[in-house]
Design a protein around this motif. Structure first.
Motif, PDB file in Angstrom:
ATOM      1  N   LEU A  18     -11.967  -2.698  -4.830  1.00 44.04           N
ATOM      2  CA  LEU A  18     -10.721  -1.648  -5.125  1.00 44.04           C
ATOM      3  C   LEU A  18      -9.670  -2.871  -5.706  1.00 44.04           C
ATOM      4  CD1 LEU A  18      -9.086   0.868  -5.066  1.00 44.04           C
ATOM      5  CD2 LEU A  18      -8.520   0.286  -2.671  1.00 44.04           C
ATOM      6  N   VAL A  19      -9.087  -2.523  -6.821  1.00 37.97           N
ATOM      7  CA  VAL A  19      -7.895  -3.373  -7.433  1.00 37.97           C
ATOM      8  C   VAL A  19      -6.623  -2.707  -7.426  1.00 37.97           C
ATOM      9  CG1 VAL A  19      -6.976  -4.922  -9.350  1.00 37.97           C
ATOM     10  CG2 VAL A  19      -9.447  -4.951  -8.564  1.00 37.97           C
ATOM     11  N   VAL A  20      -5.546  -2.957  -6.717  1.00 39.57           N
ATOM     12  CA  VAL A  20      -4.412  -2.198  -6.586  1.00 39.57           C
ATOM     13  C   VAL A  20      -3.202  -2.936  -7.299  1.00 39.57           C
ATOM     14  CG1 VAL A  20      -2.569  -1.258  -5.078  1.00 39.57           C
ATOM     15  CG2 VAL A  20      -5.127  -1.374  -4.337  1.00 39.57           C
ATOM     16  N   GLU A  21      -2.706  -2.408  -8.406  1.00 45.37           N
ATOM     17  CA  GLU A  21      -1.618  -3.130  -8.893  1.00 45.37           C
ATOM     18  C   GLU A  21      -0.271  -2.545  -8.309  1.00 45.37           C
ATOM     19  OE1 GLU A  21       0.651  -3.318 -13.397  1.00 45.37           O
ATOM     20  OE2 GLU A  21      -1.767  -2.542 -13.234  1.00 45.37           O
ATOM     21  N   ILE A  22       0.452  -3.633  -8.060  1.00 44.15           N
ATOM     22  CA  ILE A  22       1.697  -3.299  -7.285  1.00 44.15           C
ATOM     23  C   ILE A  22       2.814  -2.880  -8.161  1.00 44.15           C
ATOM     24  CG2 ILE A  22       3.538  -4.260  -5.714  1.00 44.15           C
ATOM     25  CD1 ILE A  22       0.805  -3.387  -4.494  1.00 44.15           C
ATOM     26  N   LEU A  23       3.705  -2.064  -8.069  1.00 46.08           N
ATOM     27  CA  LEU A  23       4.771  -1.457  -8.782  1.00 46.08           C
ATOM     28  C   LEU A  23       5.993  -1.580  -7.931  1.00 46.08           C
ATOM     29  CD1 LEU A  23       3.263   1.473 -10.677  1.00 46.08           C
ATOM     30  CD2 LEU A  23       3.376  -1.015 -11.628  1.00 46.08           C
ATOM     31  N   VAL A  24       6.905  -2.467  -8.004  1.00 42.51           N
ATOM     32  CA  VAL A  24       8.036  -2.504  -7.109  1.00 42.51           C
ATOM     33  C   VAL A  24       9.311  -1.627  -7.921  1.00 42.51           C
ATOM     34  CG1 VAL A  24       9.911  -3.989  -6.099  1.00 42.51           C
ATOM     35  CG2 VAL A  24       7.496  -4.928  -6.471  1.00 42.51           C
ATOM     36  N   GLU A  25       9.439  -0.668  -7.016  1.00 41.03           N
ATOM     37  CA  GLU A  25      10.701   0.297  -7.393  1.00 41.03           C
ATOM     38  C   GLU A  25      11.892   0.064  -6.834  1.00 41.03           C
ATOM     39  OE1 GLU A  25      10.131   5.380  -7.255  1.00 41.03           O
ATOM     40  OE2 GLU A  25       9.828   4.213  -5.578  1.00 41.03           O
ATOM     41  N   THR A  26      12.986   0.117  -7.677  1.00 41.19           N
ATOM     42  CA  THR A  26      14.011  -0.126  -7.709  1.00 41.19           C
ATOM     43  C   THR A  26      14.827   1.094  -7.013  1.00 41.19           C
ATOM     44  OG1 THR A  26      14.234  -1.983  -9.272  1.00 41.19           O
ATOM     45  CG2 THR A  26      16.240  -0.955  -8.698  1.00 41.19           C
TER      46      THR A  26
ATOM     47  N   ILE B 150      -4.198   3.748   1.234  1.00 41.70           N
ATOM     48  CA  ILE B 150      -4.659   4.471  -0.115  1.00 41.70           C
ATOM     49  C   ILE B 150      -5.769   5.206   0.297  1.00 41.70           C
ATOM     50  CG2 ILE B 150      -5.438   4.034  -2.421  1.00 41.70           C
ATOM     51  CD1 ILE B 150      -4.024   1.392  -2.180  1.00 41.70           C
ATOM     52  N   PRO B 151      -5.972   6.509  -0.011  1.00 39.19           N
ATOM     53  CA  PRO B 151      -6.854   7.189   0.224  1.00 39.19           C
ATOM     54  C   PRO B 151      -8.208   7.184  -0.402  1.00 39.19           C
ATOM     55  CG  PRO B 151      -5.163   8.542  -1.036  1.00 39.19           C
ATOM     56  CD  PRO B 151      -4.679   7.216  -0.456  1.00 39.19           C
ATOM     57  N   ASP B 152      -9.505   6.781   0.169  1.00 38.63           N
ATOM     58  CA  ASP B 152     -10.651   6.682  -0.574  1.00 38.63           C
ATOM     59  C   ASP B 152     -11.315   7.768  -1.093  1.00 38.63           C
ATOM     60  OD1 ASP B 152     -12.783   5.247  -1.522  1.00 38.63           O
ATOM     61  OD2 ASP B 152     -12.979   4.428   0.455  1.00 38.63           O
ATOM     62  N   LEU B 153     -12.161   7.698  -2.065  1.00 38.12           N
ATOM     63  CA  LEU B 153     -12.917   8.928  -2.740  1.00 38.12           C
ATOM     64  C   LEU B 153     -13.801   9.573  -1.584  1.00 38.12           C
ATOM     65  CD1 LEU B 153     -13.719   7.260  -5.879  1.00 38.12           C
ATOM     66  CD2 LEU B 153     -12.176   9.298  -5.579  1.00 38.12           C
ATOM     67  N   ASP B 154     -13.975   9.074  -0.504  1.00 40.20           N
ATOM     68  CA  ASP B 154     -14.773   9.594   0.207  1.00 40.20           C
ATOM     69  C   ASP B 154     -14.096  10.353   1.343  1.00 40.20           C
ATOM     70  OD1 ASP B 154     -13.867   7.427   1.804  1.00 40.20           O
ATOM     71  OD2 ASP B 154     -15.995   6.886   2.414  1.00 40.20           O
ATOM     72  N   GLY B 155     -12.813  10.338   1.522  1.00 45.76           N
ATOM     73  CA  GLY B 155     -11.801  11.067   2.353  1.00 45.76           C
ATOM     74  C   GLY B 155     -11.173   9.918   3.317  1.00 45.76           C
ATOM     75  N   SER B 156     -11.606   8.972   3.425  1.00 49.58           N
ATOM     76  CA  SER B 156     -11.225   7.727   4.528  1.00 49.58           C
ATOM     77  C   SER B 156      -9.912   7.143   3.789  1.00 49.58           C
ATOM     78  CB  SER B 156     -12.163   6.686   4.571  1.00 49.58           C
ATOM     79  OG  SER B 156     -12.645   6.259   3.638  1.00 49.58           O
ATOM     80  N   THR B 157      -9.539   6.093   4.659  1.00 49.57           N
ATOM     81  CA  THR B 157      -8.380   5.367   4.136  1.00 49.57           C
ATOM     82  C   THR B 157      -8.423   4.008   4.032  1.00 49.57           C
ATOM     83  OG1 THR B 157      -6.951   7.110   5.048  1.00 49.57           O
ATOM     84  CG2 THR B 157      -5.812   5.039   4.568  1.00 49.57           C
ATOM     85  N   ASN B 158      -8.113   3.314   2.948  1.00 49.30           N
ATOM     86  CA  ASN B 158      -7.978   1.841   2.871  1.00 49.30           C
ATOM     87  C   ASN B 158      -6.455   1.329   3.052  1.00 49.30           C
ATOM     88  OD1 ASN B 158     -10.796   1.190   1.870  1.00 49.30           O
ATOM     89  ND2 ASN B 158     -10.429   2.431   0.225  1.00 49.30           N
ATOM     90  N   THR B 159      -6.313   0.432   3.756  1.00 48.35           N
ATOM     91  CA  THR B 159      -5.205  -0.311   4.320  1.00 48.35           C
ATOM     92  C   THR B 159      -4.933  -1.522   3.348  1.00 48.35           C
ATOM     93  OG1 THR B 159      -5.074   0.715   6.266  1.00 48.35           O
ATOM     94  CG2 THR B 159      -3.773  -1.178   5.893  1.00 48.35           C
ATOM     95  N   ILE B 160      -4.169  -1.520   2.531  1.00 51.32           N
ATOM     96  CA  ILE B 160      -3.921  -2.761   1.874  1.00 51.32           C
ATOM     97  C   ILE B 160      -2.794  -3.681   2.141  1.00 51.32           C
ATOM     98  CG2 ILE B 160      -3.403  -3.628  -0.632  1.00 51.32           C
ATOM     99  CD1 ILE B 160      -5.983  -2.275  -0.252  1.00 51.32           C
ATOM    100  N   ASP B 161      -2.537  -4.712   2.647  1.00 50.23           N
ATOM    101  CA  ASP B 161      -1.446  -5.622   3.121  1.00 50.23           C
ATOM    102  C   ASP B 161      -0.826  -6.350   1.982  1.00 50.23           C
ATOM    103  OD1 ASP B 161      -2.376  -5.556   6.004  1.00 50.23           O
ATOM    104  OD2 ASP B 161      -3.830  -7.090   5.760  1.00 50.23           O
ATOM    105  N   ILE B 162       0.430  -5.989   2.315  1.00 47.65           N
ATOM    106  CA  ILE B 162       1.366  -6.494   1.162  1.00 47.65           C
ATOM    107  C   ILE B 162       1.940  -7.901   1.718  1.00 47.65           C
ATOM    108  CG2 ILE B 162       3.377  -5.716  -0.395  1.00 47.65           C
ATOM    109  CD1 ILE B 162       1.033  -3.941  -0.812  1.00 47.65           C
ATOM    110  N   PRO B 163       2.045  -8.738   0.940  1.00 47.21           N
ATOM    111  CA  PRO B 163       2.396 -10.091   1.376  1.00 47.21           C
ATOM    112  C   PRO B 163       4.145 -10.322   0.889  1.00 47.21           C
ATOM    113  CG  PRO B 163       1.299 -10.505  -0.936  1.00 47.21           C
ATOM    114  CD  PRO B 163       0.910  -8.996  -0.406  1.00 47.21           C
ATOM    115  N   ALA B 164       4.861 -10.780   1.838  1.00 45.21           N
ATOM    116  CA  ALA B 164       6.236 -10.829   1.573  1.00 45.21           C
ATOM    117  C   ALA B 164       6.582 -11.593   0.056  1.00 45.21           C
ATOM    118  CB  ALA B 164       7.024 -11.713   2.674  1.00 45.21           C
ATOM    119  N   GLY B 165       7.371 -11.032  -0.598  1.00 43.74           N
ATOM    120  CA  GLY B 165       7.842 -11.745  -1.723  1.00 43.74           C
ATOM    121  C   GLY B 165       7.081 -11.249  -3.021  1.00 43.74           C
TER     122      GLY B 165
END
Length: 369
Positions: free
Chosen positions: A321-329, A281-296
């Motif tokens: 940073l709070v990320v809401e996951i949207l699973v796409e079918t 996920i791109p940060d507001l300062d131009g860097s990147t935040n990596t978010i780990d997604i757990p299985a299931g």
């Protein structure tokens, strides 16, 4: 009162005149007979005091009712009679409106200039990083002609004729004597001999002004930044007011904000949801935040990354940073992908999706199936 002239006749109004008519008539007469407009004219000064005394009675419903019933006799026992002075407290608005300046509480007190407000919109990125910028405003500043004194160069001030330089006037109210700021000199005790032709005696004029402003990291909508002494100049050399900059942070296309917390929604594929993985996920300062997604992971679940939110205003660290996951079918599958999914479906036992299996088991039980 010293004169037996009818108060209504003195103000030039009918006995049924309402409060607005009384006030309008009084203002006109007070301006006409004011001592500064009639220097050295004792008759005008006496008339000025008389109309003030008349208005003092007629503007008060109780005093007016007493006068209507008993005439001047209603005030012979220490009221408006026996040489009482006019109450000048209500005519201050005349001189404030016409001549400007404060109506302060004493000769030595000067009314500071007014505070000003400036609304500034910044982007979410600017609120994150902070910024230095320059603004231009039209503001009252010290007059260069008179250097803020209000007097024409080469002239000065003289003692006020109304209060004799004291800065206050006295008024009898019943058995009490009340001291009020002089409405003519506004408590200064002196008036200008010749007002400055540039600023008309105000000591200040409107000018454009460029100001450097520093926006600190972490500001939010409603943040107020004060620039001391950058408001309106005070009248006739009085201290200036302050300038307050109110921040408005524009909406962002990707992030929402709650205090120092950043919120966003990220769509992921159903295979990533099932097997796990990560998203950048791109940060507001131009860097990147990596978010780990757990299985299931399920759609709607929120993942939090500490210290990846907005900076703390005038403090240390950052929010989350709070990320809401949207699973796409998937909606477009190849033939091979469909075959693989069919094969997976044939091997399903129900344990893969316990929530769904539990729902259908309860539904069958409710229907007696």
């Amino acid at each position: 009162m010293a004169t037996e002239t009818d108060l209504y006749e003195l103000l030039g109004v009918d006995r049924g005149a309402d409060a607005a008519t009384l006030k309008s008539a009084y203002r006109k007469l007070a301006m006409k007979h004011h001592p500064d407009r009639n220097p050295g004219d004792p008759e005008a000064e006496a008339q000025f005091k008389a109309v003030g005394a008349a208005y003092e009675v007629l503007k008060d419903p109780q005093k007016r009712a007493a006068y209507d019933q008993y005439g001047h006799a209603a005030f012979q026992q220490g009221g408006m009679g026996s040489g009482g002075h006019a109450d000048f407290g209500d005519i201050g608005d005349i001189f404030e409106t016409i001549f400007g300046g404060g109506f302060g509480g004493g000769r030595q007190r000067q009314a500071r200039g007014a505070d000003l407000r400036y609304d500034m919109q910044v982007s979410m990125e600017e609120a994150f990083d902070g910024k230095k910028t320059q603004i231009e405003i039209e503001v009252s500043q010290q007059c260069d002609t008179c250097n803020g004194s209000g007097a024409e160069p080469g002239t000065g001030t003289r003692g006020c004729n109304l209060c004799n330089g004291y800065g206050k006037v006295r008024a009898n109210q019943g058995f009490f004597v009340v001291e009020r700021p002089c409405p003519n000199c506004h408590g200064r005790g002196e008036v200008l001999e010749d007002p400055c032709s540039t600023c008309r005696g105000e000591g200040r004029v409107d000018k454009p002004q460029a100001l450097d402003v520093e926006i600190p990291p972490g500001v939010d909508t409603g943040t107020r930044i004060r620039l001391s002494g950058k408001g309106e100049a005070g009248p006739r050399g009085a201290p200036p007011g302050d300038l307050y900059i109110f921040i408005h942070v524009a909406q962002h296309d990707f992030f929402e904000r709650e205090g120092t917390t950043l919120l966003t929604r990220v769509p992921i594929s159903f295979t990533t949801a099932a097997l796990g993985g990560s998203v950048d996920i791109p940060d507001l300062d131009g860097s990147t935040n990596t978010i780990d997604i757990p299985a299931g992971i399920q759609s709607g679940r929120q993942l939090r990354k500490r210290g990846a939110g907005m900076p703390v205003l005038q403090g240390r660290g950052r929010g989350d940073l709070v990320v809401e996951i949207l699973v796409e079918t998937p909606t477009k599958l190849t033939k091979a992908q469909k075959e693989l999914l069919k094969e997976f479906r044939e091997t399903e036992t129900g344990a893969e999706c316990p929530a769904a299996q539990g729902f259908f088991d309860k539904l069958k039980g409710a229907l007696g199936a």
